[in-house]
Every structure is written in structure tokens, then in C-alpha cells.
Design a protein around this motif. Structure first.
Motif, PDB file in Angstrom:
ATOM      1  N   GLY A 199     -18.179   1.976  -4.931  1.00 29.26           N
ATOM      2  CA  GLY A 199     -18.973   3.155  -4.611  1.00 29.26           C
ATOM      3  C   GLY A 199     -19.967   2.797  -3.521  1.00 29.26           C
ATOM      4  N   ASP A 200     -21.255   3.041  -3.765  1.00 25.53           N
ATOM      5  CA  ASP A 200     -22.267   2.674  -2.765  1.00 25.53           C
ATOM      6  C   ASP A 200     -22.901   1.313  -3.053  1.00 25.53           C
ATOM      7  N   THR A 225       0.846  -1.188   0.000  1.00 24.96           N
ATOM      8  CA  THR A 225       0.000   0.000   0.000  1.00 24.96           C
ATOM      9  C   THR A 225       0.885   1.244   0.000  1.00 24.96           C
ATOM     10  N   LEU A 226       0.290   2.386  -0.348  1.00 30.67           N
ATOM     11  CA  LEU A 226       1.028   3.646  -0.272  1.00 30.67           C
ATOM     12  C   LEU A 226       1.515   3.913   1.154  1.00 30.67           C
ATOM     13  N   THR A 227       0.686   3.576   2.134  1.00 27.65           N
ATOM     14  CA  THR A 227       1.059   3.792   3.532  1.00 27.65           C
ATOM     15  C   THR A 227       2.273   2.955   3.915  1.00 27.65           C
ATOM     16  N   ALA A 228       2.287   1.695   3.488  1.00 28.77           N
ATOM     17  CA  ALA A 228       3.419   0.820   3.809  1.00 28.77           C
ATOM     18  C   ALA A 228       4.701   1.322   3.156  1.00 28.77           C
ATOM     19  N   VAL A 229       4.605   1.760   1.898  1.00 30.97           N
ATOM     20  CA  VAL A 229       5.787   2.278   1.209  1.00 30.97           C
ATOM     21  C   VAL A 229       6.254   3.570   1.871  1.00 30.97           C
ATOM     22  N   SER A 230       5.317   4.394   2.297  1.00 33.65           N
ATOM     23  CA  SER A 230       5.664   5.632   2.993  1.00 33.65           C
ATOM     24  C   SER A 230       6.444   5.338   4.270  1.00 33.65           C
ATOM     25  N   CYS A 231       5.985   4.348   5.029  1.00 37.75           N
ATOM     26  CA  CYS A 231       6.675   3.973   6.274  1.00 37.75           C
ATOM     27  C   CYS A 231       8.096   3.482   5.984  1.00 37.75           C
ATOM     28  N   THR A 272     -11.300   2.719 -12.070  1.00 32.18           N
ATOM     29  CA  THR A 272     -10.767   2.718 -10.704  1.00 32.18           C
ATOM     30  C   THR A 272     -10.764   4.102 -10.066  1.00 32.18           C
ATOM     31  N   ARG A 273     -11.244   5.116 -10.806  1.00 33.83           N
ATOM     32  CA  ARG A 273     -11.454   6.419 -10.161  1.00 33.83           C
ATOM     33  C   ARG A 273     -12.687   6.370  -9.268  1.00 33.83           C
ATOM     34  N   SER A 274     -13.530   5.322  -9.444  1.00 34.49           N
ATOM     35  CA  SER A 274     -14.649   5.088  -8.528  1.00 34.49           C
ATOM     36  C   SER A 274     -14.099   4.403  -7.278  1.00 34.49           C
ATOM     37  N   PRO A 275     -14.505   4.824  -6.092  1.00 33.25           N
ATOM     38  CA  PRO A 275     -14.021   4.149  -4.879  1.00 33.25           C
ATOM     39  C   PRO A 275     -14.348   2.656  -4.937  1.00 33.25           C
ATOM     40  N   HIS A 276     -13.387   1.801  -4.573  1.00 32.79           N
ATOM     41  CA  HIS A 276     -13.589   0.361  -4.637  1.00 32.79           C
ATOM     42  C   HIS A 276     -12.721  -0.338  -3.596  1.00 32.79           C
ATOM     43  N   GLY A 277     -13.179  -1.513  -3.183  1.00 30.95           N
ATOM     44  CA  GLY A 277     -12.435  -2.320  -2.230  1.00 30.95           C
ATOM     45  C   GLY A 277     -12.987  -3.736  -2.246  1.00 30.95           C
ATOM     46  N   VAL A 304     -10.616   2.543  -2.016  1.00 31.14           N
ATOM     47  CA  VAL A 304      -9.608   3.472  -2.532  1.00 31.14           C
ATOM     48  C   VAL A 304     -10.035   3.884  -3.937  1.00 31.14           C
ATOM     49  N   ALA A 305      -9.481   4.962  -4.428  1.00 37.63           N
ATOM     50  CA  ALA A 305      -9.738   5.415  -5.787  1.00 37.63           C
ATOM     51  C   ALA A 305      -8.420   5.900  -6.390  1.00 37.63           C
ATOM     52  N   HIS A 306      -8.224   5.626  -7.674  1.00 35.54           N
ATOM     53  CA  HIS A 306      -6.997   6.030  -8.364  1.00 35.54           C
ATOM     54  C   HIS A 306      -7.259   5.965  -9.863  1.00 35.54           C
ATOM     55  N   ASN A 307      -6.370   6.506 -10.649  1.00 41.63           N
ATOM     56  CA  ASN A 307      -6.525   6.450 -12.100  1.00 41.63           C
ATOM     57  C   ASN A 307      -6.399   5.018 -12.588  1.00 41.63           C
TER      58      ASN A 307
END
Length: 198
Positions: free
Chosen positions: A139-140, A22-28, A155-160, A119-122
Motif C-alpha cells: 500500500g503506502d 506475469t499475466l502480461t507475459a501469459v497474455s502475450c 494480497t487484495r492490498s497493493p503490494h510489490g 499488484v493486488a489480487h485475492n
């Protein structure tokens, strides 16, 4: 130079996803903030040499790979990555830019899961369930996908995703186009068959 830098963001994103990080893990691990990582991956910020060197080391890729001067390493079972909650990710494609594929395995859960974090991303994603029941929060919408079910979405739509509940692990394939690349069906249906009814 401009083209190389523009293509580096999607390659960095693909390299991170190959590792299941994840971005958070890479940031850490690197000290680069998640927002900066996100802007680099989406091309809204040019990476510094220091950032590229840190990320290349973290992802286990060469600078030539990130610059597009060399193909990605051959994937093998040794590149399988374990990420949060025991999820395993196996890259299935060699090239880290453009359309690429991964196999994901979510472990068995004992209790009913919480709604997946979104999450959402290009990009554009195609997902196919191989085994088990997958909860896709888009999304909802909440969809429960079973073996053979396919979902395709921007993937710009929130998804998980999450394992939909007790009963075993979930295996699924993902094809992802970081710049909106999509799968293109080329085989016409057999004469006399209604493709909608199949």
C-alpha cells in the motif's frame, strides 16, 4: 462440474505463479487478455475449453491436474523459472490448489531501485526473508525486511517487492493461499517465556 470449474481458477493462478509468469507475459504467449486471465483466476469468469487447453500447454500441466484429478508434478530444481529482471522462482509444493510455497531469488542490483510496482489480487501471503534486504511496498507503506523478518498480508492490498539496494542478492520464501488460506501456528510458547519478547 460447478465445483471443478470453481477450483480451476486458483489452480491456474498457482500454475502460472509456479512458472514465475506475469499475466502480461501469459497474455502475450496465449493471446488471452490479461483482464480475462485475471477474471478466470479469481473465479469471476468460467474458462472455455480453448483457454484451458492453451493455458495447460503454456504452464506445462495436465488437464487432470487443473481439474484436481491428479497431483501436481514433483517440484525439482529443473522447474526453476527465470522471470523479468533475472528473478528466479522455485516451487516448493506439489499441489497447485490451496496453500502453496515458492522460493524467490532477486539478483544483485548496482543502482538504488525504483519503488516496486504493486499488484493486488485475492489471497493471503506470508513472506520470510532468508538472505539480503527486501523492499516490500505494501500500500503506502515501505518496509525493508532483513534475514529472519516475516510479513503477512491480505494480497487484495497493493503490494510489490524489490532488492533493497546494492550488497547482494535477496532470497525469500512465500506461502500463498489463493482463497485466503492462512498459516495456523500450533506450538504454544515454552512455559515461563514471554512470546512477545522473543
Amino acid at each position: 462440474m460447478a465445483d471443478t470449474l470453481a477450483a480451476m481458477g486458483p489452480r491456474l493462478r498457482a500454475a502460472r505463479e509456479r512458472r514465475g509468469a506475469t499475466l502480461t507475459a501469459v497474455s502475450c504467449a496465449t493471446g488471452i487478455s490479461p483482464s480475462t486471465l485475471s477474471r478466470i483466476e479469481t473465479g469471476r469468469r468460467k474458462p472455455t475449453l480453448e483457454a484451458v487447453l492453451q493455458l495447460a500447454k503454456e504452464y506445462g500441466v495436465s488437464l487432470d491436474e487443473l481439474a484436481g484429478a491428479a497431483p501436481a508434478s514433483e517440484p525439482s530444481t529443473s522447474t526453476t523459472r527465470r522471470v523479468g529482471d533475472g528473478k528466479a522462482v522455485l516451487p516448493l509444493t506439489r499441489y497447485v490448489g490451496g496453500l502453496h510455497a515458492h522460493k524467490h531469488v532477486l539478483p544483485t542490483v548496482q543502482d538504488p531501485p525504483a519503488r516496486p510496482r504493486q499488484v493486488a489480487h485475492n489471497g493471503w501471503e506470508w513472506l520470510c526473508v532468508l538472505y539480503g534486504r527486501l523492499w516490500l511496498a505494501l500500500g503506502d507503506q515501505d518496509l525493508i525486511l532483513r534475514a529472519g523478518d516475516v510479513a503477512e498480508f491480505d494480497t487484495r492490498s497493493p503490494h510489490g517487492v524489490a532488492n533493497a539496494g546494492p550488497g547482494g542478492p535477496v532470497e525469500y520464501l512465500i506461502m500463498f493461499g489463493p482463497q485466503g488460506e492462512r498459516l495456523r501456528p500450533r506450538t504454544p510458547p515454552a512455559p515461563g517465556l514471554d512470546p512477545v519478547a522473543q
